[in-house]
Design a protein around this motif. Structure first.
Motif, PDB file in Angstrom:
ATOM      1  N   PRO A 234     -25.737   0.985 -13.117  1.00 48.36           N
ATOM      2  CA  PRO A 234     -25.441   0.011 -12.053  1.00 48.36           C
ATOM      3  C   PRO A 234     -24.087  -0.670 -12.207  1.00 48.36           C
ATOM      4  O   PRO A 234     -23.505  -1.108 -11.197  1.00 48.36           O
ATOM      5  CB  PRO A 234     -26.587  -0.993 -12.179  1.00 48.36           C
ATOM      6  N   ALA A 235     -23.570  -0.767 -13.410  1.00 47.96           N
ATOM      7  CA  ALA A 235     -22.275  -1.434 -13.603  1.00 47.96           C
ATOM      8  C   ALA A 235     -21.094  -0.542 -13.252  1.00 47.96           C
ATOM      9  O   ALA A 235     -19.937  -0.998 -13.263  1.00 47.96           O
ATOM     10  CB  ALA A 235     -22.147  -1.893 -15.054  1.00 47.96           C
ATOM     11  N   ALA A 236     -21.339   0.716 -12.949  1.00 49.99           N
ATOM     12  CA  ALA A 236     -20.241   1.660 -12.693  1.00 49.99           C
ATOM     13  C   ALA A 236     -19.495   1.299 -11.415  1.00 49.99           C
ATOM     14  O   ALA A 236     -20.067   0.822 -10.439  1.00 49.99           O
ATOM     15  CB  ALA A 236     -20.790   3.075 -12.594  1.00 49.99           C
ATOM     16  N   ARG A 237     -18.194   1.525 -11.440  1.00 46.42           N
ATOM     17  CA  ARG A 237     -17.311   1.321 -10.294  1.00 46.42           C
ATOM     18  C   ARG A 237     -16.467   2.578 -10.099  1.00 46.42           C
ATOM     19  O   ARG A 237     -16.151   3.285 -11.063  1.00 46.42           O
ATOM     20  CB  ARG A 237     -16.393   0.122 -10.512  1.00 46.42           C
ATOM     21  N   LEU A 238     -16.122   2.842  -8.855  1.00 44.29           N
ATOM     22  CA  LEU A 238     -15.271   3.990  -8.524  1.00 44.29           C
ATOM     23  C   LEU A 238     -14.044   3.495  -7.781  1.00 44.29           C
ATOM     24  O   LEU A 238     -14.161   2.891  -6.707  1.00 44.29           O
ATOM     25  CB  LEU A 238     -16.019   5.012  -7.668  1.00 44.29           C
ATOM     26  N   ARG A 239     -12.874   3.758  -8.344  1.00 42.94           N
ATOM     27  CA  ARG A 239     -11.613   3.422  -7.684  1.00 42.94           C
ATOM     28  C   ARG A 239     -10.961   4.712  -7.192  1.00 42.94           C
ATOM     29  O   ARG A 239     -10.695   5.622  -7.989  1.00 42.94           O
ATOM     30  CB  ARG A 239     -10.656   2.703  -8.646  1.00 42.94           C
ATOM     31  N   ILE A 240     -10.721   4.791  -5.909  1.00 38.29           N
ATOM     32  CA  ILE A 240     -10.032   5.936  -5.307  1.00 38.29           C
ATOM     33  C   ILE A 240      -8.617   5.476  -4.973  1.00 38.29           C
ATOM     34  O   ILE A 240      -8.413   4.674  -4.057  1.00 38.29           O
ATOM     35  CB  ILE A 240     -10.766   6.429  -4.057  1.00 38.29           C
ATOM     36  N   VAL A 241      -7.654   5.972  -5.733  1.00 38.83           N
ATOM     37  CA  VAL A 241      -6.263   5.531  -5.609  1.00 38.83           C
ATOM     38  C   VAL A 241      -5.433   6.713  -5.116  1.00 38.83           C
ATOM     39  O   VAL A 241      -5.376   7.762  -5.772  1.00 38.83           O
ATOM     40  CB  VAL A 241      -5.710   5.026  -6.957  1.00 38.83           C
ATOM     41  N   GLY A 242      -4.810   6.559  -3.971  1.00 39.74           N
ATOM     42  CA  GLY A 242      -4.038   7.658  -3.409  1.00 39.74           C
ATOM     43  C   GLY A 242      -2.738   7.200  -2.802  1.00 39.74           C
ATOM     44  O   GLY A 242      -2.499   5.995  -2.614  1.00 39.74           O
ATOM     45  N   ALA A 243      -1.889   8.162  -2.498  1.00 40.36           N
ATOM     46  CA  ALA A 243      -0.664   7.864  -1.768  1.00 40.36           C
ATOM     47  C   ALA A 243      -1.025   7.540  -0.324  1.00 40.36           C
ATOM     48  O   ALA A 243      -2.092   7.928   0.164  1.00 40.36           O
ATOM     49  CB  ALA A 243       0.280   9.058  -1.826  1.00 40.36           C
ATOM     50  N   PRO A 244      -0.178   6.810   0.388  1.00 41.69           N
ATOM     51  CA  PRO A 244      -0.464   6.518   1.797  1.00 41.69           C
ATOM     52  C   PRO A 244      -0.700   7.792   2.591  1.00 41.69           C
ATOM     53  O   PRO A 244      -0.001   8.792   2.415  1.00 41.69           O
ATOM     54  CB  PRO A 244       0.812   5.795   2.269  1.00 41.69           C
ATOM     55  N   ALA A 245      -1.722   7.770   3.441  1.00 42.29           N
ATOM     56  CA  ALA A 245      -2.068   8.951   4.232  1.00 42.29           C
ATOM     57  C   ALA A 245      -0.947   9.292   5.204  1.00 42.29           C
ATOM     58  O   ALA A 245      -0.404   8.417   5.877  1.00 42.29           O
ATOM     59  CB  ALA A 245      -3.364   8.707   4.996  1.00 42.29           C
ATOM     60  N   GLU A 246      -0.597  10.562   5.265  1.00 43.60           N
ATOM     61  CA  GLU A 246       0.450  11.031   6.170  1.00 43.60           C
ATOM     62  C   GLU A 246      -0.140  12.052   7.135  1.00 43.60           C
ATOM     63  O   GLU A 246      -0.676  13.065   6.715  1.00 43.60           O
ATOM     64  CB  GLU A 246       1.604  11.664   5.378  1.00 43.60           C
ATOM     65  N   GLY A 247      -0.036  11.759   8.418  1.00 45.76           N
ATOM     66  CA  GLY A 247      -0.528  12.679   9.425  1.00 45.76           C
ATOM     67  C   GLY A 247      -1.920  12.303   9.920  1.00 45.76           C
ATOM     68  O   GLY A 247      -2.686  11.611   9.234  1.00 45.76           O
ATOM     69  N   ALA A 248      -2.239  12.780  11.109  1.00 46.47           N
ATOM     70  CA  ALA A 248      -3.513  12.444  11.740  1.00 46.47           C
ATOM     71  C   ALA A 248      -4.694  13.004  10.953  1.00 46.47           C
ATOM     72  O   ALA A 248      -5.744  12.352  10.825  1.00 46.47           O
ATOM     73  CB  ALA A 248      -3.529  12.969  13.175  1.00 46.47           C
TER      74      ALA A 248
END
Length: 584
Positions: A342-356
Motif C-alpha cells: 500500500p505504501a508504493a508510489r509510481l512516478r511517470i516522468v516524461g518529456a513534454p508530449a509532442e503531437g496529437a
C-alpha cells in the motif's frame, strides 16, 4: 586524418537524433579533421537551426530529403537537355534496379541492385543529377513493367498507378544523394575515411565516395535503419503494394551498405543480429556501445540507498510517452503492486508530449490511472495526493533527470519495442535496481544486474516489482552491481576510445591512394615510392655479405619496407631468398 561524417536528421541540426553523440565524438577526437555532410528530413528541423561546432570541423554541407523538387540541386548543378543515349542508359540502369526491387530476393538480386545503383551514380555525376528522371513518367512505367513481370512480389502485382507514383517518389528521396556534388576532390574525395552515423540514405554518400575515390566506409548503427523503416511504415497510410516495394528497396539498400562498408559498428547485440540477417559479414562487425555522460549521476550513484530512505517504495518510469512504451501494462501492474504494498508510489516522468497522438495517449493513461484509483484523489499530479503521478522533466518536482532518479527505489521499463534503453543506463549510473521487459538490447545492457520479465505481462511485472520493494538489501546489491557495469561499458570515454582505435585500424589497412599533383595540376613524378605500397619488412644487406650483422659499418644490415609485386612470387621459392642482397 580527414573524416567525412555522414548524418541523416542528425548533426549539425539542433534537434537531430544523433546530434549529441556526434558532438561528443568530434570533440573527443580533436586530433582529426572533420567535414560534416548532413541530410535533413524536414523543414522544421532546418528552421530550428544548427549547433555551434568545434574548430576541428572544417566544412558543413547539407541537402534536404524532404523536398519534392530539389531547387537547391537545380541551382547548384544546371542540367541541359538529355540526349537519346543518356536516356537509354538511364532506362537500362533503372530497369535493372526496378527488377531487383520488385523481385524482393535480396540474395539473388544483390549484385543487380548494386550494378544499377552505381550505374545511376555515374550517370548522375556526368549529367548533373537524376532528381527529375527518377520521378519521370518513364521511371514509373519502368517500375510498373517490373511489377507485372514473372517472379515479382505478389503484392507488387496488384500495384496501381497511385501506388507506383508513391513508391517512385519515396525511392527518389532515398536516392537523392546520387544527385549531390559531394564526391569530387574538394569534398568526400579528399577524405581519408567516411563515417556514416546510420545506414540507409546517410551511408549512400559513403558508398559513392568509395566507388569514385576509394575512400573506406565505416557504418555505425545504434538503431538499425531498416528496422526503423519497417516500424515507421506501419504508422503510415501507404498501401500494401507501396509498403512492399519500399521494404524490398530498403532491404537491398541496407545489404549494399553492409557489403560496401569496411567496418560496421552496431551499438548492441540486438542491432548486430539485425545486421547479420540483412547480409552483413560477421567479420566486419565490431560492437561499440553508445557512450553516455556519467558525471551528472555520480553524486547519486555513489550515495547508494542511504540518502533515499524517505522514498524506498517509489517506482519510477522515465521516457517519452508513446504507445511503444506500454504504460497501460505498467498501470495495470501497479494496481496489483499497490494492493500488495500500500505504501508504493509510481512516478511517470516524461518529456513534454509532442503531437496529437502523444497527447491522446497521455490523456488515455491519465484516465486509466483515475479509474484504477478512484478513491485517492483521481487526476491529481502531486506526489502524495495519488499513488500515480504524471510529471514532466523540467517541472517544479523534476528540475532534472538526476532529481527524478534520486527519489526512486526501483526504476521500471515497460516497453514492447526498444532499441538501446537509455533510461535504463541512466538508472544504472545512479545505482538503482531495475525491472525491465525483455525487448531490444535490455538483457545485454542489464547483464544480470536487474530483473527482466516478458513484455505485455502486467502480472510478471508486478511480481518482480513487489519482490524488490520488499527486499531493500537486494535492491542495494543490484544497484551497486548495475553502476559498476555501466561505468565499465557505457561511458563516453569508452566509446571515443573504441572509435579512435577503429579509425586508425581502417586507415592503416585501407589507405586512400591519390595522385600527387603540383600547383598547376600536373602529376609529380616519383611522389609515391614503391616501398610505400608493399607490406613486409626484412633485412637487406647495405654492405658486405648479405645477412652479415646488425648495427653500422661494413656488413651491417638495415630493415626496410620492400615492395613485392604479385608477379615476383614464384611457387616454391621463398620471397626473402629471391630478394636477399638486392639493393633498395
Amino acid at each position: 586524418m580527414r573524416v567525412g561524417l555522414l548524418t541523416e536528421s542528425g548533426c549539425p541540426y539542433v534537434n537531430g537524433e544523433t546530434r549529441l553523440w556526434c558532438d561528443r565524438l568530434v570533440r573527443g577526437l580533436a586530433q582529426h579533421e572533420f567535414d560534416i555532410y548532413a541530410l535533413s528530413r524536414g523543414e522544421e528541423q532546418e528552421a530550428h537551426g544548427r549547433v555551434e561546432l568545434p574548430p576541428q570541423v572544417g566544412r558543413v554541407r547539407t541537402a534536404p530529403l524532404w523536398t519534392v523538387d530539389d531547387e537547391a540541386l537545380r541551382a547548384a548543378r544546371p542540367r541541359g537537355r538529355r540526349g537519346r543515349r543518356t536516356r537509354r542508359r538511364f532506362d537500362e540502369h533503372f530497369a535493372e534496379l526496378a527488377e531487383a526491387v520488385c523481385r524482393g530476393d535480396r540474395d539473388a538480386m544483390a549484385d543487380r541492385f548494386g550494378n544499377a545503383l552505381y550505374g545511376l551514380a555515374e550517370l548522375a555525376r556526368t549529367e548533373g543529377g537524376l532528381v527529375g528522371a527518377l520521378r519521370s513518367e518513364s521511371a514509373v512505367r519502368t517500375l510498373e513493367r517490373a511489377c507485372r513481370a514473372p517472379g515479382a512480389l505478389r503484392a507488387a502485382h496488384t500495384a496501381r498507378v497511385p501506388d507506383l507514383l508513391a513508391a517512385a517518389g519515396l525511392m527518389e528521396r532515398a536516392l537523392r544523394p546520387l544527385s549531390l556534388d559531394w564526391y569530387g576532390p574538394d569534398a568526400l574525395g579528399a577524405a581519408d575515411l567516411c563515417h556514416a552515423t546510420s545506414g540507409g540514405p546517410a551511408a549512400l554518400p559513403g558508398l559513392l565516395a568509395k566507388h569514385f575515390a576509394g575512400v573506406p566506409l565505416l557504418v555505425t548503427e545504434y538503431g538499425v535503419q531498416l528496422r526503423a523503416h519497417h516500424l515507421a511504415a506501419g504508422d503510415t497510410d501507404l498501401s500494401a503494394p507501396t509498403r512492399a516495394l519500399l521494404a524490398s528497396f530498403h532491404g537491398l539498400l541496407a545489404a549494399e551498405v553492409y557489403r560496401g562498408a569496411t567496418v560496421i559498428t552496431p551499438g548492441n547485440a540486438h542491432a548486430r543480429r539485425w545486421q547479420e540477417r540483412c547480409g552483413a559479414d560477421r567479420a566486419k562487425l565490431r560492437t561499440v556501445h553508445p557512450g553516455m555522460e556519467a558525471d551528472r549521476f555520480t553524486e547519486i550513484g555513489e550515495g547508494g540507498y542511504d540518502d533515499f530512505a524517505a522514498a524506498p517504495d517509489t517506482l519510477l518510469w522515465v521516457g517519452r510517452v508513446e504507445p511503444a512504451k506500454d504504460l497501460i501494462s505498467l498501470l495495470h501492474a501497479f494496481g496489483e503492486i499497490h494492493a500488495r504494498v500500500p505504501a508504493a508510489r509510481l512516478r511517470i516522468v516524461g518529456a513534454p508530449a509532442e503531437g496529437a497522438e502523444a497527447e491522446a495517449y497521455l490523456a488515455h493513461c491519465r484516465a486509466l490511472a483515475a479509474r484504477l484509483f478512484p478513491d485517492e484523489a483521481p487526476g491529481a499530479h502531486a506526489i502524495g495526493d495519488n499513488p500515480v503521478s504524471f510529471e514532466e522533466i523540467g517541472g517544479p518536482d523534476v528540475p532534472g533527470l538526476a532529481d527524478a532518479y534520486a527519489s526512486a527505489g526501483v526504476v521500471v521499463l515497460s516497453s514492447v519495442v526498444e532499441g538501446f534503453p537509455i533510461s535504463l543506463v541512466e538508472a544504472m549510473f545512479c545505482g538503482r535496481a531495475t525491472v525491465s521487459t525483455d525487448v531490444g538490447a535490455v538483457v545485454e545492457v542489464i547483464g544480470g544486474t536487474g530483473l527482466v520479465v516478458p513484455p505485455r505481462n502486467p502480472r510478471a511485472l508486478a511480481e518482480a516489482c513487489v519482490a524488490l520493494l520488499r527486499d531493500p538489501e537486494r535492491c542495494a546489491r543490484l544497484g551497486a552491481a548495475a553502476r559498476a557495469r555501466a561505468l565499465e561499458l557505457f561511458t563516453v570515454e569508452q566509446n571515443i576510445a573504441a572509435f579512435r582505435s577503429i579509425y586508425l585500424d581502417i586507415v592503416s589497412h585501407c589507405p586512400v591512394r591519390r595522385d600527387a599533383v603540383d600547383e598547376t595540376g600536373d602529376p609529380v613524378p616519383f611522389a609515391h615510392p614503391a616501398e610505400a605500397y608493399v607490406p613486409g619488412r626484412w633485412a637487406v644487406a647495405t654492405g658486405g655479405a648479405a645477412g652479415g650483422g646488425t648495427g653500422s659499418g661494413p656488413g651491417a644490415t638495415a630493415e626496410v619496407s620492400v615492395s613485392v609485386p604479385s608477379w615476383a612470387v614464384t611457387e616454391g621459392v621463398p620471397v626473402g631468398d629471391r630478394f636477399k642482397g638486392a639493393a633498395v
